[in-house]
Structure formats: structure tokens, C-alpha cells
Design a protein around this motif. Structure first.
Motif, PDB file in Angstrom:
ATOM      1  N   ALA A 163       0.868  -1.141   0.043  1.00 14.18           N
ATOM      2  CA  ALA A 163       0.103   0.188   0.006  1.00 14.18           C
ATOM      3  C   ALA A 163       0.875   1.425  -0.014  1.00 14.18           C
ATOM      4  CB  ALA A 163      -0.805   0.077   1.208  1.00 14.18           C
ATOM      5  N   VAL A 164       1.958   1.260   0.819  1.00 15.17           N
ATOM      6  CA  VAL A 164       2.815   2.480   0.805  1.00 15.17           C
ATOM      7  C   VAL A 164       3.595   2.616  -0.271  1.00 15.17           C
ATOM      8  CG1 VAL A 164       4.837   3.361   2.076  1.00 15.17           C
ATOM      9  CG2 VAL A 164       2.942   2.281   3.381  1.00 15.17           C
ATOM     10  N   LEU A 165       4.051   1.712  -1.271  1.00 16.67           N
ATOM     11  CA  LEU A 165       4.782   1.758  -2.328  1.00 16.67           C
ATOM     12  C   LEU A 165       3.847   2.005  -3.337  1.00 16.67           C
ATOM     13  CD1 LEU A 165       7.076  -1.382  -2.280  1.00 16.67           C
ATOM     14  CD2 LEU A 165       7.926   0.842  -1.566  1.00 16.67           C
ATOM     15  N   ARG A 166       2.721   1.847  -3.351  1.00 16.35           N
ATOM     16  CA  ARG A 166       1.829   1.854  -4.572  1.00 16.35           C
ATOM     17  C   ARG A 166       1.324   3.668  -4.368  1.00 16.35           C
ATOM     18  NH1 ARG A 166      -2.277  -3.251  -4.573  1.00 16.35           N
ATOM     19  NH2 ARG A 166      -1.229  -4.510  -5.847  1.00 16.35           N
ATOM     20  N   LEU A 167       1.363   4.020  -3.293  1.00 14.93           N
ATOM     21  CA  LEU A 167       1.184   5.596  -2.869  1.00 14.93           C
ATOM     22  C   LEU A 167       2.401   6.338  -3.417  1.00 14.93           C
ATOM     23  CD1 LEU A 167      -0.728   7.759  -1.607  1.00 14.93           C
ATOM     24  CD2 LEU A 167       0.593   7.293   0.284  1.00 14.93           C
ATOM     25  N   LEU A 168       3.489   5.600  -2.962  1.00 15.75           N
ATOM     26  CA  LEU A 168       4.854   6.458  -3.443  1.00 15.75           C
ATOM     27  C   LEU A 168       5.142   6.493  -5.024  1.00 15.75           C
ATOM     28  CD1 LEU A 168       6.979   5.526  -0.383  1.00 15.75           C
ATOM     29  CD2 LEU A 168       5.886   7.470  -0.776  1.00 15.75           C
ATOM     30  N   ARG A 169       4.676   5.635  -5.626  1.00 13.04           N
ATOM     31  CA  ARG A 169       5.052   5.386  -7.026  1.00 13.04           C
ATOM     32  C   ARG A 169       4.275   6.480  -8.024  1.00 13.04           C
ATOM     33  NH1 ARG A 169       1.771   0.075  -9.144  1.00 13.04           N
ATOM     34  NH2 ARG A 169      -0.162   0.926  -8.850  1.00 13.04           N
ATOM     35  N   ARG A 170       3.210   6.939  -7.273  1.00 13.40           N
ATOM     36  CA  ARG A 170       2.563   7.938  -8.070  1.00 13.40           C
ATOM     37  C   ARG A 170       3.305   9.004  -8.748  1.00 13.40           C
ATOM     38  NH1 ARG A 170      -2.945   8.220  -4.559  1.00 13.40           N
ATOM     39  NH2 ARG A 170      -3.710   6.014  -4.894  1.00 13.40           N
ATOM     40  N   GLY A 171       3.350   9.315 -10.030  1.00 12.99           N
ATOM     41  CA  GLY A 171       3.900  10.437 -10.703  1.00 12.99           C
ATOM     42  C   GLY A 171       5.122  10.374 -11.138  1.00 12.99           C
ATOM     43  N   ALA A 172       5.754   8.966 -10.518  1.00 15.62           N
ATOM     44  CA  ALA A 172       7.136   8.754 -11.063  1.00 15.62           C
ATOM     45  C   ALA A 172       7.233   8.376 -12.426  1.00 15.62           C
ATOM     46  CB  ALA A 172       7.840   7.772  -9.979  1.00 15.62           C
ATOM     47  N   GLY A 228      12.765  11.026  -8.631  1.00 14.27           N
ATOM     48  CA  GLY A 228      11.621  10.785  -9.650  1.00 14.27           C
ATOM     49  C   GLY A 228      11.302   9.693 -10.522  1.00 14.27           C
ATOM     50  N   THR A 229      11.678   8.616 -10.066  1.00 14.18           N
ATOM     51  CA  THR A 229      11.675   7.483 -11.063  1.00 14.18           C
ATOM     52  C   THR A 229      11.159   6.348 -10.071  1.00 14.18           C
ATOM     53  OG1 THR A 229      14.086   6.571 -10.733  1.00 14.18           O
ATOM     54  CG2 THR A 229      13.733   8.309 -12.431  1.00 14.18           C
ATOM     55  N   ASP A 237      20.224 -16.379 -10.975  1.00 16.66           N
ATOM     56  CA  ASP A 237      19.312 -17.464 -10.416  1.00 16.66           C
ATOM     57  C   ASP A 237      17.838 -16.707  -9.666  1.00 16.66           C
ATOM     58  OD1 ASP A 237      20.148 -16.192  -7.765  1.00 16.66           O
ATOM     59  OD2 ASP A 237      20.122 -18.474  -7.000  1.00 16.66           O
ATOM     60  N   VAL A 238      17.864 -15.232  -9.942  1.00 19.95           N
ATOM     61  CA  VAL A 238      16.632 -14.517  -9.635  1.00 19.95           C
ATOM     62  C   VAL A 238      15.754 -15.040 -10.437  1.00 19.95           C
ATOM     63  CG1 VAL A 238      16.898 -12.615 -10.675  1.00 19.95           C
ATOM     64  CG2 VAL A 238      15.797 -12.493  -8.641  1.00 19.95           C
ATOM     65  N   ALA A 239      15.689 -15.578 -11.567  1.00 19.64           N
ATOM     66  CA  ALA A 239      14.667 -15.953 -12.414  1.00 19.64           C
ATOM     67  C   ALA A 239      13.878 -17.149 -11.930  1.00 19.64           C
ATOM     68  CB  ALA A 239      15.398 -16.172 -13.835  1.00 19.64           C
ATOM     69  N   THR A 240      14.594 -17.966 -10.803  1.00 19.02           N
ATOM     70  CA  THR A 240      14.026 -19.045 -10.525  1.00 19.02           C
ATOM     71  C   THR A 240      12.810 -18.823  -9.387  1.00 19.02           C
ATOM     72  OG1 THR A 240      15.592 -19.347  -8.739  1.00 19.02           O
ATOM     73  CG2 THR A 240      15.955 -20.663 -10.967  1.00 19.02           C
ATOM     74  N   TYR A 241      12.825 -17.286  -8.999  1.00 15.10           N
ATOM     75  CA  TYR A 241      11.845 -17.108  -8.027  1.00 15.10           C
ATOM     76  C   TYR A 241      10.381 -16.696  -8.824  1.00 15.10           C
ATOM     77  CZ  TYR A 241      15.430 -16.860  -4.590  1.00 15.10           C
ATOM     78  OH  TYR A 241      16.282 -17.150  -3.554  1.00 15.10           O
ATOM     79  N   ARG A 242       9.523 -16.976  -7.902  1.00 12.85           N
ATOM     80  CA  ARG A 242       8.284 -16.527  -8.387  1.00 12.85           C
ATOM     81  C   ARG A 242       7.540 -15.642  -7.715  1.00 12.85           C
ATOM     82  NH1 ARG A 242       3.191 -19.098  -6.329  1.00 12.85           N
ATOM     83  NH2 ARG A 242       1.420 -18.265  -7.590  1.00 12.85           N
ATOM     84  N   PRO A 243       7.367 -14.311  -8.677  1.00 14.79           N
ATOM     85  CA  PRO A 243       6.995 -13.114  -7.720  1.00 14.79           C
ATOM     86  C   PRO A 243       5.744 -13.252  -7.313  1.00 14.79           C
ATOM     87  CG  PRO A 243       7.743 -12.560 -10.152  1.00 14.79           C
ATOM     88  CD  PRO A 243       7.582 -14.002  -9.812  1.00 14.79           C
ATOM     89  N   LEU A 244       5.532 -12.826  -5.928  1.00 12.34           N
ATOM     90  CA  LEU A 244       4.278 -13.024  -5.210  1.00 12.34           C
ATOM     91  C   LEU A 244       3.639 -11.553  -5.029  1.00 12.34           C
ATOM     92  CD1 LEU A 244       4.954 -15.418  -2.171  1.00 12.34           C
ATOM     93  CD2 LEU A 244       3.748 -15.898  -4.438  1.00 12.34           C
ATOM     94  N   LEU A 245       4.482 -10.443  -4.718  1.00 12.12           N
ATOM     95  CA  LEU A 245       4.130  -9.246  -4.636  1.00 12.12           C
ATOM     96  C   LEU A 245       4.866  -8.211  -5.900  1.00 12.12           C
ATOM     97  CD1 LEU A 245       3.844  -8.699  -0.723  1.00 12.12           C
ATOM     98  CD2 LEU A 245       1.888  -9.182  -2.364  1.00 12.12           C
ATOM     99  N   THR A 246       4.251  -7.563  -6.314  1.00  9.34           N
ATOM    100  CA  THR A 246       4.832  -6.548  -7.357  1.00  9.34           C
ATOM    101  C   THR A 246       4.352  -5.300  -7.259  1.00  9.34           C
ATOM    102  OG1 THR A 246       5.239  -8.480  -8.756  1.00  9.34           O
ATOM    103  CG2 THR A 246       5.293  -6.395  -9.891  1.00  9.34           C
ATOM    104  N   VAL A 247       5.336  -4.091  -7.297  1.00 13.60           N
ATOM    105  CA  VAL A 247       4.665  -2.773  -7.359  1.00 13.60           C
ATOM    106  C   VAL A 247       5.540  -2.356  -8.646  1.00 13.60           C
ATOM    107  CG1 VAL A 247       4.361  -0.739  -6.357  1.00 13.60           C
ATOM    108  CG2 VAL A 247       4.097  -2.685  -4.800  1.00 13.60           C
ATOM    109  N   ALA A 248       4.784  -2.169  -9.697  1.00 11.01           N
ATOM    110  CA  ALA A 248       5.727  -1.426 -11.171  1.00 11.01           C
ATOM    111  C   ALA A 248       5.110   0.100 -11.123  1.00 11.01           C
ATOM    112  CB  ALA A 248       4.842  -2.345 -12.234  1.00 11.01           C
ATOM    113  N   PRO A 249       6.040   0.613 -11.890  1.00  9.50           N
ATOM    114  CA  PRO A 249       5.506   1.907 -12.152  1.00  9.50           C
ATOM    115  C   PRO A 249       4.296   2.274 -12.568  1.00  9.50           C
ATOM    116  CG  PRO A 249       7.923   1.354 -13.354  1.00  9.50           C
ATOM    117  CD  PRO A 249       6.846   0.009 -12.833  1.00  9.50           C
ATOM    118  N   ASP A 250       3.534   3.331 -12.005  1.00 11.46           N
ATOM    119  CA  ASP A 250       2.250   3.941 -12.168  1.00 11.46           C
ATOM    120  C   ASP A 250       1.839   4.005 -13.641  1.00 11.46           C
ATOM    121  OD1 ASP A 250      -0.378   4.106 -11.222  1.00 11.46           O
ATOM    122  OD2 ASP A 250       0.053   6.198 -10.728  1.00 11.46           O
ATOM    123  N   GLY A 251       0.876   3.237 -14.445  1.00  9.41           N
ATOM    124  CA  GLY A 251       0.750   3.773 -15.744  1.00  9.41           C
ATOM    125  C   GLY A 251       1.271   3.136 -16.757  1.00  9.41           C
TER     126      GLY A 251
END
Length: 137
Positions: free
Chosen positions: A40-49, A91-92, A123-137
Motif C-alpha cells: 500500500a505504501v509503495l503504491r502510494l509513493l510510485r504515483r507520478g514517477a 523522480g523514478t 538465479d533470481v529468475a527461479t523465483y516466482r513473484p508474489l508481490l509486485t509494485v510496478a511503475p504507475d501507468g
């Protein structure tokens, strides 16, 4: 999980060190929160970046690992959070992930920019993402 070695010659400038220390301090506090709150915090912070480039995200990660021995070690959650927070101060926003793999079970948090894991071993490719916060938009 070990990390890709970062050059020991990297020394961030004073303003970068100050911003990095702030990002690390906030990341350590945020890392103690439940996953739902972190997202929730990360989704809020990503706005406008705007989306971070690989170089911008790598520079943020290098700064974080240069000033924090914990983040330079095996503390992947605070390291990834500090990296996205430092990018946001500039800003990113890269894509933040947490995920798991089996067998053997392991959890990990990492950052991706331009479709590539930033400063991580292959080997990070062997991990299955469970939570993701991508750039907004």
C-alpha cells in the motif's frame, strides 16, 4: 541468496549518501510492516514517477549497498525497499518484487528495471513473484 559483487571503489557523493541514508532508514522501518502495508505504501509513493532506467536503479542500489552493511549483505527486503525509495527521491520508479522458490524453499526481494533484475545473480529468475509494485501507468 548472495548478490552480485559491487565495485568497492564506488563512493557516493555527500548529497547521495544523505539521501541513501534516509532511504535505508525508511526502508528498515517499512520492512517491519506486514506485506499488505508495504505494498500500500509503495503504491502510494510510485504515483507520478516515471519508470526508472536500469542505470538509475543500479546507481540507487550501489548507493544503498555502499552506505549500509546490512543492505550490502543478505537483507534483501530492506535493500530492495531502499533502492526503490532512493529512485523515488530522484523522480523514478523501478519494479519492486518479492517472491519465493522451491525446492529448496527461499524467499527474496529484488528490483527490476527495463525488464532486467538490478544487481542480482542469474538465479533470481527461479523465483516466482508474489508481490509486485510496478511503475504507475
Amino acid at each position: 541468496m548472495s548478490q552480485v559483487p559491487i565495485s568497492s571503489a564506488f563512493e557516493p557523493a555527500l548529497p547521495e549518501r544523505i539521501a541513501g541514508r534516509l532511504a535505508v532508514a525508511v526502508a528498515r522501518l517499512l520492512a517491519r510492516r506486514p506485506p499488505r502495508r508495504i505494498v500500500a505504501v509503495l503504491r502510494l509513493l510510485r504515483r507520478g514517477a516515471r519508470p526508472a532506467t536500469y542505470e538509475q536503479a543500479l546507481r540507487a542500489r550501489q548507493t544503498v549497498t555502499a552506505i549500509s552493511t546490512r543492505c550490502a549483505g543478505s537483507y534483501c527486503l530492506p535493500r530492495s525497499l531502499a533502492t526503490v525509495l532512493l529512485c523515488r527521491m530522484r523522480g523514478t520508479w523501478p519494479t519492486w518484487h518479492t517472491g519465493v522458490r522451491t525446492p529448496p524453499f527461499a524467499a527474496h526481494a529484488w528490483v527490476v528495471a527495463e525488464g532486467r533484475p538490478v544487481g542480482e545473480e542469474a538465479d533470481v529468475a527461479t523465483y516466482r513473484p508474489l508481490l509486485t509494485v510496478a511503475p504507475d501507468g
